[in-house]
Scaffold this motif. Structure first.
Motif, mmCIF file in Angstrom:
data_model
loop_
_atom_site.group_PDB
_atom_site.id
_atom_site.type_symbol
_atom_site.label_atom_id
_atom_site.label_comp_id
_atom_site.label_asym_id
_atom_site.label_seq_id
_atom_site.Cartn_x
_atom_site.Cartn_y
_atom_site.Cartn_z
ATOM 1 N N GLY A 192 0.782 -1.220 0.000
ATOM 2 C CA GLY A 192 0.000 0.000 0.000
ATOM 3 C C GLY A 192 0.816 1.273 0.000
ATOM 4 O O GLY A 192 2.041 1.263 -0.129
ATOM 5 N N THR A 198 -0.056 5.908 0.922
ATOM 6 C CA THR A 198 -0.964 6.804 1.643
ATOM 7 C C THR A 198 -2.342 6.889 0.974
ATOM 8 O O THR A 198 -3.324 7.176 1.646
ATOM 9 C CB THR A 198 -0.371 8.216 1.792
ATOM 10 N N THR A 236 -3.951 4.246 -0.479
ATOM 11 C CA THR A 236 -4.704 3.039 -0.129
ATOM 12 C C THR A 236 -4.749 2.779 1.375
ATOM 13 O O THR A 236 -5.632 2.088 1.863
ATOM 14 C CB THR A 236 -4.104 1.793 -0.802
ATOM 15 N N SER A 237 -3.780 3.330 2.113
ATOM 16 C CA SER A 237 -3.641 2.971 3.521
ATOM 17 C C SER A 237 -3.682 4.159 4.480
ATOM 18 O O SER A 237 -3.335 4.011 5.654
ATOM 19 C CB SER A 237 -2.330 2.205 3.718
ATOM 20 N N SER A 278 0.970 2.358 4.796
ATOM 21 C CA SER A 278 1.016 0.971 4.326
ATOM 22 C C SER A 278 -0.032 0.163 5.081
ATOM 23 O O SER A 278 -0.574 0.606 6.087
ATOM 24 C CB SER A 278 2.402 0.359 4.541
ATOM 25 N N SER A 279 -0.295 -1.004 4.553
ATOM 26 C CA SER A 279 -1.207 -1.945 5.202
ATOM 27 C C SER A 279 -0.507 -3.286 5.345
ATOM 28 O O SER A 279 0.499 -3.557 4.680
ATOM 29 C CB SER A 279 -2.481 -2.129 4.366
ATOM 30 N N GLU A 292 -4.408 -1.339 8.413
ATOM 31 C CA GLU A 292 -3.422 -0.299 8.135
ATOM 32 C C GLU A 292 -2.321 -0.351 9.180
ATOM 33 O O GLU A 292 -2.587 -0.585 10.358
ATOM 34 C CB GLU A 292 -4.089 1.074 8.142
#
Length: 114
Positions: free
Chosen positions: A14, A16, A18-19, A24-25, A44
């Motif tokens: 991921g 910023t 998407t997460s 990140s996730s 996340e």
């Protein structure tokens, strides 16, 4: 994670977009008795800290993410579930280990088997 001899896989992915603020996730895939992997956690944050507790079949996880508290995930009903937000102060009271160190130890056991 539970010392059953089967691989468990953490994926860090991921950004910023998407997460969110975490940047990140994390996904966790646990191998079942048939050898297939099942997604058991998506959240996340960064790779988790493992809470060392020999009384649990799977250890609790603390995801590292921005902020003053951190999400605590626990193994409940054959899946990881969000349990609580813990403060940085409380985090210091837990005996933890980084996933990366556990992975390195595991990889060394594989090299010894060759």
């Amino acid at each position: 994670l539970n010392n059953d001899g089967k691989e468990d896989i953490f994926l860090l992915w991921g950004n910023t977009f998407t997460s969110g603020n975490a940047g990140s996730s994390v996904s966790l895939y646990i191998q079942n008795e048939k050898g297939s992997f099942t997604e058991s956690l998506v959240a996340e944050g960064q790779l988790p800290l493992i809470i060392k507790d020999a009384t649990k079949s799977y250890p609790d996880l603390i995801l590292i993410a921005p902020g003053v508290s951190f999400p605590l995930w626990g193994w409940r009903n054959n899946d990881y579930t969000f349990i609580d937000q813990i403060s940085a102060q409380k985090l210091k009271t837990y005996k933890t280990e980084q996933v990366e160190l556990i992975s390195q130890r595991y990889q060394k056991t594989l090299q010894l088997k060759k």
